[in-house]
Design a protein around this motif. Structure first.
Motif, PDB file in Angstrom:
ATOM      1  N   ALA A   1     -57.669   8.188 -48.287  1.00 33.67           N
ATOM      2  CA  ALA A   1     -58.463   7.311 -49.160  1.00 33.67           C
ATOM      3  C   ALA A   1     -59.776   7.976 -49.544  1.00 33.67           C
ATOM      4  CB  ALA A   1     -58.723   5.978 -48.461  1.00 33.67           C
ATOM      5  N   LEU A   2     -60.450   8.580 -48.556  1.00 35.90           N
ATOM      6  CA  LEU A   2     -61.740   9.217 -48.818  1.00 35.90           C
ATOM      7  C   LEU A   2     -61.595  10.432 -49.735  1.00 35.90           C
ATOM      8  CD1 LEU A   2     -63.470   9.112 -45.306  1.00 35.90           C
ATOM      9  CD2 LEU A   2     -63.728   7.524 -47.218  1.00 35.90           C
ATOM     10  N   ALA A   3     -60.465  11.105 -49.679  1.00 38.33           N
ATOM     11  CA  ALA A   3     -60.276  12.298 -50.503  1.00 38.33           C
ATOM     12  C   ALA A   3     -59.729  11.970 -51.889  1.00 38.33           C
ATOM     13  CB  ALA A   3     -59.332  13.271 -49.793  1.00 38.33           C
ATOM     14  N   TYR A   4     -58.951  10.889 -52.007  1.00 37.07           N
ATOM     15  CA  TYR A   4     -58.268  10.608 -53.275  1.00 37.07           C
ATOM     16  C   TYR A   4     -59.210  10.042 -54.343  1.00 37.07           C
ATOM     17  CZ  TYR A   4     -55.115   8.437 -56.650  1.00 37.07           C
ATOM     18  OH  TYR A   4     -54.481   8.065 -57.805  1.00 37.07           O
ATOM     19  N   THR A   5     -60.063   9.094 -53.983  1.00 35.01           N
ATOM     20  CA  THR A   5     -60.951   8.483 -54.971  1.00 35.01           C
ATOM     21  C   THR A   5     -61.886   9.505 -55.625  1.00 35.01           C
ATOM     22  OG1 THR A   5     -60.868   6.372 -53.771  1.00 35.01           O
ATOM     23  CG2 THR A   5     -62.657   6.661 -55.354  1.00 35.01           C
ATOM     24  N   PRO A   6     -62.545  10.395 -54.885  1.00 38.84           N
ATOM     25  CA  PRO A   6     -63.350  11.433 -55.546  1.00 38.84           C
ATOM     26  C   PRO A   6     -62.531  12.360 -56.433  1.00 38.84           C
ATOM     27  CG  PRO A   6     -63.959  11.248 -53.229  1.00 38.84           C
ATOM     28  CD  PRO A   6     -62.712  10.427 -53.407  1.00 38.84           C
ATOM     29  N   THR A   7     -61.246  12.519 -56.122  1.00 35.01           N
ATOM     30  CA  THR A   7     -60.393  13.370 -56.948  1.00 35.01           C
ATOM     31  C   THR A   7     -60.321  12.860 -58.383  1.00 35.01           C
ATOM     32  OG1 THR A   7     -59.038  14.128 -55.097  1.00 35.01           O
ATOM     33  CG2 THR A   7     -58.006  14.148 -57.258  1.00 35.01           C
ATOM     34  N   LEU A   8     -60.285  11.550 -58.562  1.00 32.76           N
ATOM     35  CA  LEU A   8     -60.270  10.960 -59.904  1.00 32.76           C
ATOM     36  C   LEU A   8     -61.670  10.888 -60.489  1.00 32.76           C
ATOM     37  CD1 LEU A   8     -57.726   8.020 -59.421  1.00 32.76           C
ATOM     38  CD2 LEU A   8     -57.279  10.321 -60.263  1.00 32.76           C
ATOM     39  N   ALA A   9     -62.670  10.613 -59.638  1.00 38.45           N
ATOM     40  CA  ALA A   9     -64.032  10.409 -60.133  1.00 38.45           C
ATOM     41  C   ALA A   9     -64.674  11.700 -60.632  1.00 38.45           C
ATOM     42  CB  ALA A   9     -64.887   9.784 -59.042  1.00 38.45           C
ATOM     43  N   ILE A  10     -64.380  12.827 -60.003  1.00 43.98           N
ATOM     44  CA  ILE A  10     -65.035  14.083 -60.372  1.00 43.98           C
ATOM     45  C   ILE A  10     -64.630  14.548 -61.767  1.00 43.98           C
ATOM     46  CG2 ILE A  10     -63.222  15.534 -59.375  1.00 43.98           C
ATOM     47  CD1 ILE A  10     -67.026  16.224 -59.388  1.00 43.98           C
ATOM     48  N   LEU A  11     -63.479  14.124 -62.256  1.00 52.00           N
ATOM     49  CA  LEU A  11     -62.984  14.620 -63.543  1.00 52.00           C
ATOM     50  C   LEU A  11     -63.904  14.225 -64.690  1.00 52.00           C
ATOM     51  CD1 LEU A  11     -59.164  13.890 -63.145  1.00 52.00           C
ATOM     52  CD2 LEU A  11     -60.414  15.996 -62.644  1.00 52.00           C
ATOM     53  N   GLY A  12     -64.482  13.025 -64.633  1.00 54.02           N
ATOM     54  CA  GLY A  12     -65.367  12.583 -65.695  1.00 54.02           C
ATOM     55  C   GLY A  12     -66.685  13.327 -65.746  1.00 54.02           C
ATOM     56  N   HIS A  13     -67.017  14.050 -64.688  1.00 50.69           N
ATOM     57  CA  HIS A  13     -68.236  14.858 -64.685  1.00 50.69           C
ATOM     58  C   HIS A  13     -68.063  16.123 -65.520  1.00 50.69           C
ATOM     59  CE1 HIS A  13     -70.574  12.972 -61.235  1.00 50.69           C
ATOM     60  NE2 HIS A  13     -69.450  12.280 -61.271  1.00 50.69           N
ATOM     61  N   TYR A  14     -66.827  16.581 -65.657  1.00 51.99           N
ATOM     62  CA  TYR A  14     -66.585  17.863 -66.313  1.00 51.99           C
ATOM     63  C   TYR A  14     -65.783  17.748 -67.609  1.00 51.99           C
ATOM     64  CZ  TYR A  14     -68.422  20.328 -62.269  1.00 51.99           C
ATOM     65  OH  TYR A  14     -69.263  20.814 -61.285  1.00 51.99           O
ATOM     66  N   PHE A  15     -65.153  16.599 -67.831  1.00 55.81           N
ATOM     67  CA  PHE A  15     -64.316  16.464 -69.016  1.00 55.81           C
ATOM     68  C   PHE A  15     -64.570  15.128 -69.701  1.00 55.81           C
ATOM     69  CE2 PHE A  15     -62.052  19.274 -66.125  1.00 55.81           C
ATOM     70  CZ  PHE A  15     -61.739  20.342 -66.958  1.00 55.81           C
ATOM     71  N   LYS A  16     -64.546  15.176 -71.034  1.00 58.48           N
ATOM     72  CA  LYS A  16     -64.667  13.970 -71.838  1.00 58.48           C
ATOM     73  C   LYS A  16     -63.623  13.967 -72.950  1.00 58.48           C
ATOM     74  CE  LYS A  16     -67.728  11.627 -75.028  1.00 58.48           C
ATOM     75  NZ  LYS A  16     -69.038  11.637 -75.672  1.00 58.48           N
ATOM     76  N   ARG A  17     -63.646  15.005 -73.798  1.00 58.17           N
ATOM     77  CA  ARG A  17     -62.666  15.109 -74.876  1.00 58.17           C
ATOM     78  C   ARG A  17     -61.262  15.260 -74.318  1.00 58.17           C
ATOM     79  NH1 ARG A  17     -64.043  19.942 -78.542  1.00 58.17           N
ATOM     80  NH2 ARG A  17     -62.088  19.242 -79.486  1.00 58.17           N
TER      81      ARG A  17
END
Length: 539
Positions: free
Chosen positions: A188-204
């Motif tokens: 649980a602790l590893a999976y949620t950041p896996t999805l959250a970090i993507l918005g820091h580096y990608f938008k388009r």
């Protein structure tokens, strides 16, 4: 963009200067002779006498922290690959627990345990239930200590839980804690950041990247079963669990790649009347996301739809044994897994196309899954069943790949982490209750007709209620397009916002219906005017 804040750096000044930040440090300013020029050193492009004109774009897609995601670069691609590996390792182990279940159940049976199968199954059930249930904790913890530390802690717990499990394979009660609780909490602790970090580096490319990352679970689910079976035959259960622990250690390494680009949400202000407990809770939980009506609807409708979502996945093998005796019981599940990975990639690309509404796309996926589940009892051919399995997997991939992008659209970068965590936490209840309830109905009726029909209704109801997202409008959900300034031939500036246009003369700017006097330098007095974008979230 999912969220905007007032453009505090966009100001009008007494000397007529108009400063606009467009994310590239370019500014438009009066040079004192009635001309407007860019502060980046370029030649003047707009003159007050109207001889030259240029369309000036104000920032309309700006991050809440004034930064745009890079949408590429070495760090961004490393983040994507690391998230892919984390997703694959976590859910690859969870989804392939059935391989371990067989050997563990046979050991319990050999020891004389009459409930060997159910006890062995509970170990895997606790792991997946804990993973979803504690995703809420993972979201809150991420905002408190950061993405890196949360993922690191998750990797340590995941690898440690599997390693400890290798030393207590003969004690099923100990496995409930080491594999079920400890491994599940780490996941649980590893999976949620896996999805959250993507918005820091990608938008388009957020949809495409989310599809690729979530496809990691499908890839690892297809690869791991033969590998685990070979390891069990060659080295035994204890050594296999230690090898799995070594694989989970990759999550620890991936955590060092997760460098967040956005600072965490600001701590709550100590307003009069707020108790210490209230302030403490606000410092842990991002209450702003629960003030967004659209998120509340989404967070309640999706778990409702999931009451019947996993029923076919759990009971498909038994259904094939009952209705199509002699047919391959593993083939439908394999088809679901394969097309789920393909669907995540395909719909990730579709979600990034201009004009595509991601919420409608997720609703479509729920409707198709619900219809396929309803039609399962009506199938009279094994080939038709395989076709339904292909479609279910395809739209399962669509549903999963859109969770992260939709959270960013509704709640923005500052709220996406907890938005994902709370959604997964709420979903843990229906995901856990649905399959056992269907099993109880099958035990009493001896048929899967009623269980599958009942399982197909919640996705249809949940997807229908999601239309409320478009019906609800409030101040926090409103999106105001940033104003566009256009210099006209007569020397005026035309400002267009959300399709409406207003003209503002350069010689005097209207304030509350009254035009401000022109100064001696030929510019309007605008000391009290500020150009602000309104805060909102993309629908």
């Amino acid at each position: 963009m999912a969220e905007h804040e007032p453009l505090n750096e966009t100001l009008s000044h007494p000397n007529g200067r108009i400063l606009r930040s467009n994310g590239h440090n370019a500014q438009l300013a009066s040079n004192g002779n009635g001309q407007l020029s860019h502060s980046n050193g370029k030649a003047p492009t707009i003159q007050a006498n109207g001889t030259q004109t240029q369309h000036i774009e104000a920032p309309c897609c700006r991050d809440i922290h004034g930064k745009e995601p890079p949408d590429g670069g070495t760090r961004a691609w490393l983040v994507m690959i690391s998230a892919f590996l984390c997703n694959g390792v976590i859910f690859g182990f969870i989804n392939t627990y059935g391989v371990l279940h067989t050997l563990l159940a046979s050991r319990l049976t050999a020891s004389g345990d009459t409930e060997a199968s159910s006890k062995a199954a509970l170990v895997g059930s606790l792991a997946i239930g804990t993973t979803f249930l504690f995703s809420t904790v993972a979201g809150c913890l991420t905002d408190k200590i950061g993405l890196r530390l949360t993922t690191f802690a998750g990797g340590v717990l995941t690898a440690g839980g599997l390693l400890l499990s290798s030393f207590c394979t003969e004690n099923i009660s100990a496995l409930y804690f080491t594999y079920g609780i400890m491994f599940g909490l780490g996941a649980a602790l590893a999976y949620t950041p896996t999805l959250a970090i993507l918005g820091h580096y990608f938008k388009r490319y957020l949809g495409k990247v989310s599809g690729f990352v979530t496809a990691g679970s499908s890839v690892f689910t297809a690869i791991l079963p033969p590998c685990l079976e070979s390891s069990l035959k060659s080295y035994g259960l204890e050594a296999t669990l230690r090898l799995m622990s070594l694989g989970a250690a990759f999550v620890i390494l991936c955590s060092f790649v997760y460098k967040p680009l956005h600072p965490p949400p600001e701590p709550p202000k100590n307003k009069p009347g707020r108790s210490r407990i209230n302030l403490f809770l606000r410092s842990i939980v991002n209450v702003e996301i629960w003030k967004r009506t659209r998120y509340v609807i989404w967070a309640l409708c999706v778990p409702l739809a999931l009451f019947g979502y996993f029923v076919p996945y759990v009971h498909m093998m038994e259904f094939v044994k009952t209705v199509f005796p002699g047919k391959d019981v593993n083939l439908p599940v394999m088809f679901i897994g394969i097309t789920s990975g393909i669907g995540r990639l395909i719909f990730g690309v579709i979600a990034d196309m201009p004009g595509v509404n991601r919420m409608y796309l997720q609703q479509l996926s729920l409707v198709c899954i619900g219809l396929m589940t309803l039609m399962l009892p009506l199938t009279s051919s094994y080939g038709v069943l395989l076709f339904f399995a292909l479609l279910m997997g395809l739209f399962d991939g669509c549903f999963i790949s859109l969770l992260g992008p939709i959270a960013y659209e509704i709640c923005g970068p500052s709220g996406a982490t907890q938005a994902i965590g709370f959604l997964l936490g709420l979903s843990s209840i229906p995901l856990t209750l649905g399959p056992p309830v269907a099993g109880m109905i099958f035990d009493s009726t001896g048929s899967y007709t009623v269980p599958f029909i009942l399982a197909g209704l919640p996705p249809l109801v949940g997807s229908s209620l999601l239309f409320l997202v478009k019906c609800v409008k409030d101040d926090r959900d409103a999106v105001t397009e940033a104003p566009r300034a256009i210099a006209l031939p007569n020397g005026d500036i035309e400002t267009a916002t959300n399709g409406s246009k207003t003209q503002t003369p350069l010689m005097g700017i209207a304030q509350n219906g009254v035009k401000s006097p022109a100064l001696s330098n030929g510019h309007g007095d605008t000391t009290t005017e500020k150009l602000n974008d309104s805060e909102g979230s993309a629908s």
